[in-house]
Design an enzyme around this catalytic site. Structure first.
Site, PDB file in Angstrom:
ATOM      1  N   SER A  51     111.398 -19.248  91.166  1.00  9.65           N
ATOM      2  CA  SER A  51     111.062 -17.881  90.757  1.00  9.65           C
ATOM      3  C   SER A  51     112.263 -16.974  90.538  1.00  9.65           C
ATOM      4  CB  SER A  51     110.129 -17.240  91.794  1.00  9.65           C
ATOM      5  OG  SER A  51     108.805 -17.704  91.610  1.00  9.65           O
ATOM      6  N   LYS A  54     112.324 -15.226  87.256  1.00  4.47           N
ATOM      7  CA  LYS A  54     111.707 -13.941  86.940  1.00  4.47           C
ATOM      8  C   LYS A  54     112.732 -12.849  86.665  1.00  4.47           C
ATOM      9  CE  LYS A  54     107.274 -14.849  89.245  1.00  4.47           C
ATOM     10  NZ  LYS A  54     107.454 -16.190  89.841  1.00  4.47           N
ATOM     11  N   SER A 115     106.344 -11.639  93.563  1.00  7.34           N
ATOM     12  CA  SER A 115     106.560 -12.830  92.739  1.00  7.34           C
ATOM     13  C   SER A 115     105.261 -13.366  92.159  1.00  7.34           C
ATOM     14  CB  SER A 115     107.263 -13.930  93.552  1.00  7.34           C
ATOM     15  OG  SER A 115     107.902 -14.847  92.715  1.00  7.34           O
TER      16      SER A 115
END
Length: 428
Positions: A51, A54, A115
Site C-alpha cells: 500500500s 497509494k 488505506s
C-alpha cells in the site's frame, strides 16, 4: 573563510551505521528538504511495495485537483467492482454501499488514513475512467519523476489475486506492484515537495468515516507512530504503510524535529527471529529516525561571497580590466554528520573560460557544489548535487577603441616575438 581539513571522525560514523541493526530487506533515510541520502541498505533492489503504492495515487489525485480535472466535493457512484472490493474486510477497507455516492474528499481520507482499497479504486476510476487507464498514468508519472525499477499493476498495492478476478487488463492474475526503496523515497519526497498538504491528512491518528450516519466507521491510522498510537514518535506525521505477503511489513515514514524533516523507507521488516510484524517495521523506522536526528544537522558549509581557491578571478576580453573577481552568490547548507562537516570541499564548474566586456555585476559564470574528501557519500535522491551560482562581484566596462587598438598592437607583437623565439629555439 571556508576551510577544508581532514578530521578523524570516520570510525565513529561507521560504528553508528553498523549499530542500527536493521532487520529489513531494504532501507533508506533522506533529508526531506534537499533529498540528501543519509543512509541506505540494498536501496536499489526492486521489492514489493504493497500500500505504499497509494502515495502515487495520492500524487495523481492532487495533480488532478490542481488542474481542475476533478473536485474535492465531486461525487463518485459505487459500481460492482468497488462495492465487492470494499466489502472484503480481510483487506483494509471502509465498506461502500452498493447504491452509495461518496465525495472524493471522504474517499481520499479513507485511503490516506485507513488505506481503504475500495476507496482507492474509486478515486482511480474518477480520475482515469478505469483502473486500467489509471495504471497507465501511474507508470507514465513514474517515468516522468525519474523513478527506477518500478512496476505498477494496480492503484492499491494489493496483490492482483485479491481483486476477485477484476484486476486491470494486461496485468497478471497474481502480479503486484514493485519498486526499490530509493524510488519509494523519491516518490515520497516529490509528493511532500509538490503537495505538502498531504501531511494534513496523514497526520490524523483517528477519524470516523461518514460520522453521524448509519455508515459511520471508526478509522485508526495504520501508522502507529502518530501521537496517541501504540508506537508514538515525537514529530511523526506520515506517510504510508504497506503490508502484503509478498511485500512483508513495509513503511514510508516521515518526522520533523528542530526544523529538520527526514523521510525513511523500510521494506520487509522482521524482528530478530525473522518474523514479519507491525512492530518490526516501526522499530526499524524508529532506529532510522533516531539515527538521523542524533547524527545529522543542517550546516552552512560555504558562506555567501566565498572565493574559490585558484578560481578567484575570470579572464575578461576587451575590458578596462583583464580579469573580474568572482565568488559564490548564496551560502551552501547541507545536512551532514556533525563530525564530518569539515570533510566537504567546494568544486567549481565554469560556464566559460573568459568573458567579453562589458561585464555586469552578478553575471553567472558557473556553479559550485560540495564533494566529500573521504568516506562514503550517498549523494542525493535525484542524483543531483546541491549547487549554487558563482557570479561576478563587480562590473568591468568595455575599453575605449584607442585602448583596444593598443591592446591589439601589443598582442600582435607579443605573438610575433613568441613565434620568433620558438623558431630560434627550435634550431637548437
Amino acid at each position: 573563510m571556508f576551510l577544508v581539513s581532514v578530521v578523524c571522525g570516520m570510525p565513529t560514523a561507521t560504528k553508528a551505521e553498523e549499530s542500527l541493526n536493521l532487520y529489513v530487506d531494504a532501507a533508506i533515510l533522506i533529508d526531506a528538504d534537499s533529498g540528501k541520502i543519509l543512509y541506505e541498505k540494498n536501496a536499489d533492489a526492486p521489492l514489493g511495495i504493497a500500500s505504499m503504492t497509494k502515495m502515487m495515487t495520492e500524487y495523481l489525485l492532487f495533480e488532478a485537483i490542481e488542474s481542475g480535472k476533478i473536485k474535492w466535493d465531486q461525487q463518485y457512484s459505487v459500481n460492482d467492482y468497488t462495492y465487492k472490493i470494499s466489502q472484503d474486510r480481510r483487506l483494509s477497507n471502509v465498506p461502500l454501499r452498493e447504491d452509495g455516492s461518496y465525495s472524493i474528499r471522504e474517499l481520499y481520507e479513507a485511503m490516506a488514513i485507513y488505506s481503504a482499497n475500495g476507496a482507492t479504486i474509486a478515486i482511480a476510476e474518477t480520475i482515469a475512467g478505469t483502473e486500467e487507464n489509471f495504471v497507465k498514468l501511474m507508470n507514465e508519472k513514474a517515468e516522468e519523476m525519474g523513478l527506477e525499477g518500478y512496476k505498477f499493476v494496480n492503484s492499491t498495492g494489493l496483490n492482483n489475486a485479491d481483486l476477485q478476478g477484476m484486476h486491470p487488463a494486461n496485468t497478471g492474475a497474481s502480479d503486484e506492484n514493485v519498486m526499490p526503496a530509493k524510488s519509494v523515497a523519491k516518490l515520497a519526497y516529490l509528493l511532500m515537495k509538490d503537495y505538502p498538504e498531504v501531511l494534513e491528512t496523514t497526520k490524523i491518528p483517528k477519524k470516523t468515516f461518514r460520522e453521524g450516519t448509519s455508515d459511520a466507521i471508526k478509522m485508526s491510522n495504520w501508522n502507529w507512530m502518530l501521537p496517541g498510537l501504540v508506537y508514538e514518535y515525537e514529530g511523526a506525521d506520515g506517510l504510508k504503510t504497506g503490508t502484503t505477503e509478498f511485500a512483508g511489513h513495509s513503511f514510508t515514514g516521515t518526522a520533523k524535529r528542530n526544523g529538520m524533516r527526514v523521510i525513511s523507507v523500510v521494506m520487509k521488516a522482521t524482528n530478530a527471529n525473522g518474523e514479519g510484524t507491525y512492530e518490526a517495521r516501526f522499530d526499524a523506522t524508529r532506529a532510522l529516525f533516531d539515527y538521523g536526528f542524533a547524527q545529522f544537522s543542517k550546516e552552512e558549509l560555504v558562506p555567501a561571497g566565498y572565493k574559490i581557491p585558484k578560481h578567484e578571478t575570470l579572464a575578461v576580453e576587451k575590458g578596462k580590466e583583464d580579469t573580474v573577481a568572482i565568488a559564490v552568490k548564496e551560502p551552501i547548507s547541507m545536512v551532514v554528520r556533525s563530525s564530518e562537516k569539515d570533510l566537504y570541499k567546494p568544486v567549481f564548474t565554469a560556464n566559460t573560460e573568459k568573458l567579453e566586456a562589458g561585464v555586469e555585476k552578478d553575471t553567472v559564470v558557473g556553479k559550485v557544489h560540495l564533494e566529500k574528501t573521504e568516506g562514503t557519500d550517498y549523494g542525493y535522491i535525484s542524483d543531483e548535487a546541491a549547487e549554487v551560482d558563482v557570479v561576478t562581484t563587480e562590473a568591468v566596462e568595455r575599453a575605449s577603441w584607442i585602448s583596444l587598438m593598443f591592446q591589439g598592437i601589443g598582442s600582435f607583437f607579443g605573438n610575433l616575438w613568441n613565434s620568433t623565439t620558438d623558431f630560434v629555439g627550435g634550431l637548437f
